[in-house]
Design a protein around this motif. Structure first.
Motif, PDB file in Angstrom:
ATOM      1  N   MET A  21       0.845  -1.199   0.000  1.00 20.19           N
ATOM      2  CA  MET A  21       0.000   0.000   0.000  1.00 20.19           C
ATOM      3  C   MET A  21       0.879   1.246   0.000  1.00 20.19           C
ATOM      4  O   MET A  21       1.879   1.297   0.704  1.00 20.19           O
ATOM      5  CB  MET A  21      -0.918  -0.008   1.237  1.00 20.19           C
ATOM      6  N   LYS A  22       0.412   2.245  -0.732  1.00 17.71           N
ATOM      7  CA  LYS A  22       1.142   3.509  -0.788  1.00 17.71           C
ATOM      8  C   LYS A  22       0.548   4.499   0.191  1.00 17.71           C
ATOM      9  O   LYS A  22      -0.645   4.423   0.513  1.00 17.71           O
ATOM     10  CB  LYS A  22       1.092   4.085  -2.195  1.00 17.71           C
ATOM     11  N   PHE A  23       1.397   5.426   0.617  1.00 18.08           N
ATOM     12  CA  PHE A  23       0.958   6.481   1.546  1.00 18.08           C
ATOM     13  C   PHE A  23       1.240   7.841   0.911  1.00 18.08           C
ATOM     14  O   PHE A  23       2.188   8.015   0.159  1.00 18.08           O
ATOM     15  CB  PHE A  23       1.694   6.352   2.887  1.00 18.08           C
ATOM     16  N   CYS A  24       0.396   8.809   1.310  1.00 16.42           N
ATOM     17  CA  CYS A  24       0.551  10.192   0.778  1.00 16.42           C
ATOM     18  C   CYS A  24       1.836  10.809   1.313  1.00 16.42           C
ATOM     19  O   CYS A  24       2.095  10.752   2.528  1.00 16.42           O
ATOM     20  CB  CYS A  24      -0.660  11.037   1.182  1.00 16.42           C
ATOM     21  N   GLY A  25       2.597  11.368   0.391  1.00 17.37           N
ATOM     22  CA  GLY A  25       3.853  11.997   0.817  1.00 17.37           C
ATOM     23  C   GLY A  25       3.642  13.304   1.541  1.00 17.37           C
ATOM     24  O   GLY A  25       4.575  13.844   2.137  1.00 17.37           O
ATOM     25  N   ASN A  26       2.379  13.803   1.556  1.00 19.79           N
ATOM     26  CA  ASN A  26       2.116  15.104   2.186  1.00 19.79           C
ATOM     27  C   ASN A  26       1.534  14.931   3.582  1.00 19.79           C
ATOM     28  O   ASN A  26       2.030  15.479   4.557  1.00 19.79           O
ATOM     29  CB  ASN A  26       1.161  15.913   1.314  1.00 19.79           C
ATOM     30  N   CYS A  27       0.431  14.113   3.691  1.00 17.30           N
ATOM     31  CA  CYS A  27      -0.238  13.973   4.994  1.00 17.30           C
ATOM     32  C   CYS A  27       0.023  12.617   5.664  1.00 17.30           C
ATOM     33  O   CYS A  27      -0.301  12.410   6.828  1.00 17.30           O
ATOM     34  CB  CYS A  27      -1.738  14.209   4.846  1.00 17.30           C
ATOM     35  N   GLY A  28       0.566  11.656   4.864  1.00 20.74           N
ATOM     36  CA  GLY A  28       0.901  10.353   5.428  1.00 20.74           C
ATOM     37  C   GLY A  28      -0.249   9.363   5.476  1.00 20.74           C
ATOM     38  O   GLY A  28      -0.086   8.249   5.977  1.00 20.74           O
TER      39      GLY A  28
END
Length: 372
Positions: free
Chosen positions: A1-8
């Motif tokens: 799964m990927k996570f947002c690089g801005n908010c996590g």
């Protein structure tokens, strides 16, 4: 799964924007954009400005197209739990990303333009320095020119009387085969550009110490002597230089008054003779005046007062030839006008007295030939 690089927050599979903060997930698009930028920078050195501008516009258009495609294909999906404010933030972030891409593109073009402008300015400054240096070298190699404008201005504003030494009648004290200058009996003649009466007074006040001689003692026949004078006062100047050749008789005359026993005609024919030897230093007596019998004698008596000053008789060659034959005559070719003459008291009086005799049988035409 990927996570947002801005908010996590976790990202759904295949999502291109964060469903919580709206930040784009653009791994593939970023690589595409960077490739375009690199191509733009690599090609700027080899293509013209217009082509660079076209490439920059192409990048901008492609970037907008990518973003629009994402929106138009409805690949941008929100999580059901995201509030409306989060959706608005996502839209704002999308617009900010597009603006940042445009700003980056403009910064790249601006940096190149500034670099180009700096190179042009450096070239112009170099040319200016070269021109200035060349001009300095050129001027330093030019010969110095003397300006006469200042001298001319000074002369034109100089209202002083200018008196110039025109000729000299040397006198000697003889001792065997040598002689020395006899300052007391030296005779000097002058020309001036000022008032004659005032000039006469100035000339009469000149003392022997005002003159300098190249040689004054131990003189021998044939020696050349230079005499000069240089007096600079507030209201007049006295200048001049004359040369004369020493000539004296080494034999003592038994009769020093021999010339007084000669007739006027004999003195006229004598190369050293005068009609009246003292006409520049004494008033002529009635006895002397009565000895003049012919117009020729009177004419020579008057003109020899001029000749003592070196006067040039350019208007009457016959008189010029007469005085050229006299040993005591020194011609000044620049002295040929009556207005240039400066008379002392005796000369002035004797000229007026002799002029009164020009009547009756002693009358003559000044322009006629002189017959001796």
């Amino acid at each position: 799964m990927k996570f947002c690089g801005n908010c996590g927050k976790p990202l759904e599979d295949g999502a291109q924007f964060c469903g919580y903060c709206g930040s784009p997930v653009l791994d593939d698009m970023e690589n595409t954009y960077k490739d375009e930028i690199n191509n733009y920078e690599d090609n700027e050195e080899t293509i013209g400005v217009e082509e660079n501008n076209e490439l920059g516009n192409k990048i901008e258009d492609n970037t907008e197209k990518i973003i629009d495609d994402v929106t138009d294909n409805k690949k941008f999906e929100f999580d059901d739990n995201v509030e409306v404010s989060d959706q608005q933030n996502a839209e704002i972030n999308k617009e900010q990303y597009s603006s940042n891409i445009n700003n980056d593109n403009n910064d790249q073009v601006s940096k190149k333009s500034i670099f180009r402008d700096k190179r042009i300015m450096s070239i112009l400054i170099g040319l200016l320095i070269f021109c200035i240096g060349t001009g300095v070298v050129y001027l330093s190699q030019q010969p110095e020119k003397k300006s006469s404008s200042f001298t001319s201005e000074v002369n034109s504003n100089d209202d002083r009387i200018h008196i110039t030494l025109s000729s000299v009648e040397p006198a000697y004290t003889v001792n065997g085969d040598e002689a020395e200058i006899d300052y007391t009996h030296m005779k000097f003649h002058w020309k001036t550009d000022g008032d004659n009466e005032e000039s006469k007074d100035i000339v009469e006040d000149i003392n022997d110490d005002s003159f300098t001689y190249s040689k004054s003692t131990g003189l021998k026949n044939g020696d050349e002597v230079t005499v000069n004078i240089n007096v600079d006062e507030d209201d007049y100047t006295i200048t001049g230089e004359q040369k004369f050749t020493v000539k004296f008789d080494t034999e003592i005359e038994e009769d020093e008054t021999e010339d007084e026993t000669q007739t006027i005609d004999e003195r006229i024919r004598d190369a050293d003779g005068y009609v009246f030897e003292n006409s520049d230093s004494e008033y002529l007596t009635a006895s002397q005046l009565s000895s003049i019998k012919t117009p020729t004698q009177l004419r020579i008596a008057i003109n020899e007062i001029y000749a003592r000053h070196g006067y040039s008789f350019i208007k009457n060659p016959s008189i010029q030839r007469y005085f050229d034959a006299k040993n005591w005559y020194y011609k000044d070719e620049y002295l040929y006008e009556d207005s240039q003459m400066v008379w002392n008291t005796y000369e002035d009086a004797n000229l007026k007295t002799l002029a009164k005799l020009r009547k009756g049988k002693l009358k003559y035409n000044p322009s006629s030939e002189l017959s001796v």
